[in-house]
Design a protein around this motif. Structure first.
Motif, PDB file in Angstrom:
ATOM      1  N   LEU A 177      85.381  67.135  39.287  1.00  0.00           N
ATOM      2  CA  LEU A 177      84.796  66.682  40.551  1.00  0.00           C
ATOM      3  C   LEU A 177      85.035  65.183  40.723  1.00  0.00           C
ATOM      4  CD1 LEU A 177      81.290  68.410  40.263  1.00  0.00           C
ATOM      5  CD2 LEU A 177      83.030  68.974  41.988  1.00  0.00           C
ATOM      6  N   PRO A 178      85.038  64.704  41.954  1.00  0.00           N
ATOM      7  CA  PRO A 178      84.987  63.249  42.136  1.00  0.00           C
ATOM      8  C   PRO A 178      83.729  62.709  41.471  1.00  0.00           C
ATOM      9  CG  PRO A 178      85.521  64.351  44.203  1.00  0.00           C
ATOM     10  CD  PRO A 178      85.117  65.427  43.239  1.00  0.00           C
ATOM     11  N   ALA A 179      83.844  61.638  40.736  1.00  0.00           N
ATOM     12  CA  ALA A 179      82.705  61.120  39.969  1.00  0.00           C
ATOM     13  C   ALA A 179      81.451  60.909  40.811  1.00  0.00           C
ATOM     14  CB  ALA A 179      83.107  59.821  39.264  1.00  0.00           C
ATOM     15  N   PRO A 180      81.547  60.373  42.037  1.00  0.00           N
ATOM     16  CA  PRO A 180      80.322  60.133  42.800  1.00  0.00           C
ATOM     17  C   PRO A 180      79.512  61.390  43.108  1.00  0.00           C
ATOM     18  CG  PRO A 180      82.131  58.853  43.713  1.00  0.00           C
ATOM     19  CD  PRO A 180      82.726  59.797  42.716  1.00  0.00           C
ATOM     20  N   CYS A 181      80.146  62.579  43.043  1.00  0.00           N
ATOM     21  CA  CYS A 181      79.403  63.825  43.268  1.00  0.00           C
ATOM     22  C   CYS A 181      78.283  63.990  42.246  1.00  0.00           C
ATOM     23  CB  CYS A 181      80.343  65.027  43.194  1.00  0.00           C
ATOM     24  SG  CYS A 181      81.514  65.135  44.559  1.00  0.00           S
ATOM     25  N   VAL A 182      78.489  63.428  41.061  1.00  0.00           N
ATOM     26  CA  VAL A 182      77.492  63.553  39.990  1.00  0.00           C
ATOM     27  C   VAL A 182      76.794  62.217  39.716  1.00  0.00           C
ATOM     28  CG1 VAL A 182      77.135  64.176  37.556  1.00  0.00           C
ATOM     29  CG2 VAL A 182      78.810  65.436  38.945  1.00  0.00           C
ATOM     30  N   THR A 183      77.529  61.123  39.791  1.00  0.00           N
ATOM     31  CA  THR A 183      76.970  59.824  39.403  1.00  0.00           C
ATOM     32  C   THR A 183      76.239  59.101  40.528  1.00  0.00           C
ATOM     33  OG1 THR A 183      79.041  58.657  39.929  1.00  0.00           O
ATOM     34  CG2 THR A 183      78.790  59.524  37.680  1.00  0.00           C
ATOM     35  N   ASN A 184      76.450  59.532  41.778  1.00  0.00           N
ATOM     36  CA  ASN A 184      75.848  58.777  42.885  1.00  0.00           C
ATOM     37  C   ASN A 184      75.322  59.681  43.997  1.00  0.00           C
ATOM     38  OD1 ASN A 184      75.160  56.208  44.046  1.00  0.00           O
ATOM     39  ND2 ASN A 184      76.823  56.467  45.503  1.00  0.00           N
ATOM     40  N   SER A 185      74.908  60.873  43.654  1.00  0.00           N
ATOM     41  CA  SER A 185      74.387  61.810  44.652  1.00  0.00           C
ATOM     42  C   SER A 185      72.868  61.756  44.709  1.00  0.00           C
ATOM     43  CB  SER A 185      74.829  63.240  44.324  1.00  0.00           C
ATOM     44  OG  SER A 185      74.146  64.175  45.136  1.00  0.00           O
TER      45      SER A 185
ATOM     46  N   ARG B 166      66.186  79.168  40.521  1.00  0.00           N
ATOM     47  CA  ARG B 166      66.524  78.671  41.852  1.00  0.00           C
ATOM     48  C   ARG B 166      66.665  77.150  41.805  1.00  0.00           C
ATOM     49  NH1 ARG B 166      62.952  80.955  46.677  1.00  0.00           N
ATOM     50  NH2 ARG B 166      64.743  80.067  47.772  1.00  0.00           N
ATOM     51  N   PHE B 167      67.714  76.678  42.408  1.00  0.00           N
ATOM     52  CA  PHE B 167      67.927  75.237  42.521  1.00  0.00           C
ATOM     53  C   PHE B 167      68.119  74.919  43.998  1.00  0.00           C
ATOM     54  CE2 PHE B 167      69.018  76.093  38.159  1.00  0.00           C
ATOM     55  CZ  PHE B 167      68.595  74.965  37.462  1.00  0.00           C
ATOM     56  N   ARG B 168      67.111  74.279  44.561  1.00  0.00           N
ATOM     57  CA  ARG B 168      67.160  73.931  45.979  1.00  0.00           C
ATOM     58  C   ARG B 168      67.738  72.530  46.154  1.00  0.00           C
ATOM     59  NH1 ARG B 168      61.054  75.983  47.704  1.00  0.00           N
ATOM     60  NH2 ARG B 168      61.382  78.224  47.245  1.00  0.00           N
ATOM     61  N   LYS B 169      67.938  72.177  47.397  1.00  0.00           N
ATOM     62  CA  LYS B 169      68.436  70.840  47.721  1.00  0.00           C
ATOM     63  C   LYS B 169      67.253  69.879  47.715  1.00  0.00           C
ATOM     64  CE  LYS B 169      71.270  68.330  51.108  1.00  0.00           C
ATOM     65  NZ  LYS B 169      72.005  68.415  52.392  1.00  0.00           N
ATOM     66  N   GLU B 170      67.042  69.244  46.578  1.00  0.00           N
ATOM     67  CA  GLU B 170      65.896  68.356  46.394  1.00  0.00           C
ATOM     68  C   GLU B 170      66.378  66.966  45.994  1.00  0.00           C
ATOM     69  OE1 GLU B 170      62.846  71.806  44.687  1.00  0.00           O
ATOM     70  OE2 GLU B 170      63.983  70.534  43.297  1.00  0.00           O
ATOM     71  N   GLU B 171      65.787  65.952  46.583  1.00  0.00           N
ATOM     72  CA  GLU B 171      66.185  64.586  46.261  1.00  0.00           C
ATOM     73  C   GLU B 171      65.722  64.220  44.865  1.00  0.00           C
ATOM     74  OE1 GLU B 171      66.277  61.097  49.174  1.00  0.00           O
ATOM     75  OE2 GLU B 171      64.528  60.618  47.942  1.00  0.00           O
ATOM     76  N   ILE B 172      66.665  63.757  44.060  1.00  0.00           N
ATOM     77  CA  ILE B 172      66.326  63.331  42.703  1.00  0.00           C
ATOM     78  C   ILE B 172      66.636  61.856  42.482  1.00  0.00           C
ATOM     79  CG2 ILE B 172      66.557  65.600  41.636  1.00  0.00           C
ATOM     80  CD1 ILE B 172      69.381  64.912  40.857  1.00  0.00           C
ATOM     81  N   ARG B 173      67.394  61.264  43.442  1.00  0.00           N
ATOM     82  CA  ARG B 173      67.688  59.836  43.391  1.00  0.00           C
ATOM     83  C   ARG B 173      67.660  59.300  44.815  1.00  0.00           C
ATOM     84  NH1 ARG B 173      72.776  59.783  39.221  1.00  0.00           N
ATOM     85  NH2 ARG B 173      73.526  61.224  40.785  1.00  0.00           N
ATOM     86  N   ALA B 174      66.878  58.262  45.034  1.00  0.00           N
ATOM     87  CA  ALA B 174      66.790  57.673  46.370  1.00  0.00           C
ATOM     88  C   ALA B 174      67.753  56.498  46.498  1.00  0.00           C
ATOM     89  CB  ALA B 174      65.358  57.214  46.641  1.00  0.00           C
ATOM     90  N   GLY B 175      67.950  56.075  47.722  1.00  0.00           N
ATOM     91  CA  GLY B 175      68.793  54.901  47.952  1.00  0.00           C
ATOM     92  C   GLY B 175      69.752  55.121  49.104  1.00  0.00           C
ATOM     93  N   PRO B 176      69.946  54.105  49.923  1.00  0.00           N
ATOM     94  CA  PRO B 176      70.795  54.241  51.117  1.00  0.00           C
ATOM     95  C   PRO B 176      72.284  54.414  50.809  1.00  0.00           C
ATOM     96  CG  PRO B 176      70.132  51.953  50.813  1.00  0.00           C
ATOM     97  CD  PRO B 176      69.351  52.753  49.824  1.00  0.00           C
ATOM     98  N   THR B 177      72.708  54.055  49.591  1.00  0.00           N
ATOM     99  CA  THR B 177      74.136  54.164  49.268  1.00  0.00           C
ATOM    100  C   THR B 177      74.481  55.492  48.596  1.00  0.00           C
ATOM    101  OG1 THR B 177      73.808  53.108  47.101  1.00  0.00           O
ATOM    102  CG2 THR B 177      74.312  51.668  48.978  1.00  0.00           C
ATOM    103  N   ARG B 178      73.497  56.362  48.424  1.00  0.00           N
ATOM    104  CA  ARG B 178      73.758  57.662  47.789  1.00  0.00           C
ATOM    105  C   ARG B 178      74.520  58.587  48.737  1.00  0.00           C
ATOM    106  NH1 ARG B 178      72.740  56.266  42.573  1.00  0.00           N
ATOM    107  NH2 ARG B 178      70.622  55.506  42.307  1.00  0.00           N
ATOM    108  N   ASN B 179      75.300  59.511  48.166  1.00  0.00           N
ATOM    109  CA  ASN B 179      75.955  60.542  48.983  1.00  0.00           C
ATOM    110  C   ASN B 179      75.123  61.824  48.955  1.00  0.00           C
ATOM    111  OD1 ASN B 179      77.040  62.519  46.868  1.00  0.00           O
ATOM    112  ND2 ASN B 179      77.949  60.599  46.154  1.00  0.00           N
TER     113      ASN B 179
END
Length: 288
Positions: free
Chosen positions: A217-225, A268-281
């Motif tokens: 995967l592109p690194a930001p998919c895991v490191t900056n999501s 079940r894994f829902r779409k839940e925010e685990i890291r906040a921040g305006p620069t996240r993808n």
């Protein structure tokens, strides 16, 4: 007085040594990334338009895709990632991980391992040239990315172990699936195509790394999501019966080798925010 014969004048270019022709420049890294991201966005919008039955919208998006150069331009941009000056062929990382187990395998059996390569870009990558794999390809050269996902998801399930694979490669494929649930469904479906765990009686050394899923995967998919980090990805994969055997993170990519160990415990894994921040993808994987 007789006139002297004038020597024919040579052009300036004729007296110069031959000039080496410049090789055509490759797409710049910035342009490559922009083109791939644009294609991803358009494919996502196209899927939304299809879901709404918006034929005019689909036609307009198709026109935008063609204006970018269509599948050919996307292929060219994707292949740039396999150039030596861009980090090279991702399957070289896989070969570094699995190479140690193949010596014992060759001594114990001549059977080539079966690989399903989804989104194949080249028949000249490290896995293809290793001689260890009998490769079945779902080829990007003849499929659009949307059709590529559909082709894998609608592929008939294996009838028995003789039709299953020892390893599946999803290199820069999952990130192109346009929605989180579709990504989860694709990961879940990989388990249906792999051999059952612990079936390598002819070469026990193979159980270290097989049956398995190679995921890039592109690194930001895991490191900056906002919605996915490595801990959550490990949890998702464990629920599908996968254990992380190897991983590698570079500035641009993350590589994983997941060994199938059983059916897993459904969660079940829902779409839940685990890291906040305006620069996240917003990359996410939804399961269940």
């Amino acid at each position: 007085m007789a006139l002297k014969n004038k020597r024919p004048q040579k052009s300036l270019a004729a007296g110069r040594p031959p000039i080496l022709q410049r090789q055509p420049k490759s797409i710049t890294r910035k342009s490559t990334k922009a083109l791939i991201n644009k294609h991803h966005l358009l494919e996502k919008r196209k899927k939304q338009a299809l879901a709404k039955g918006d034929d005019a919208g689909v036609a307009a998006i198709d026109a935008e895709i063609q204006a970018l150069g269509g599948l050919e331009a996307y292929q060219k941009a994707s292949l740039q990632g396999q150039r030596e000056d861009r980090g090279g062929d991702s399957s070289r990382v896989l070969m570094e991980w699995v190479q140690p187990c193949f010596t014992a395998h060759k001594e114990g059996s001549d059977r080539m391992l079966k690989m399903l390569e989804v989104g194949a870009l080249s028949t000249q990558n490290a896995c293809s040239q290793s001689g260890y794999f009998d490769i079945t390809r779902i080829d990007l050269n003849s499929q659009g990315e949307g059709i590529l996902q559909q082709d894998f998801m609608e592929r008939p399930l294996p009838k028995d172990d003789t039709e299953r694979f020892d390893i599946i490669s999803l290199s820069l494929v999952l990130n192109f699936v346009p929605d989180p649930k579709g990504r989860g469904d694709m990961l879940k479906r990989t388990t249906e195509f792999l051999r059952a765990a612990g079936r390598y009686l002819e070469a026990p050394s193979l159980t270290t790394n097989f049956p398995s899923l190679f995921l890039v995967l592109p690194a930001p998919c895991v490191t900056n999501s906002r919605y996915l980090d490595e801990e959550r990805l490990v949890g998702i994969m464990a629920s599908l019966g996968y254990a992380k055997v190897e991983s590698k993170t570079t500035q641009r990519l993350v590589y994983y080798l997941w060994r199938r160990e059983g059916k897993g415990i459904a969660r079940r894994f829902r779409k839940e925010e685990i890291r906040a921040g305006p620069t996240r993808n917003n990359f996410a994987v939804v399961l269940g």
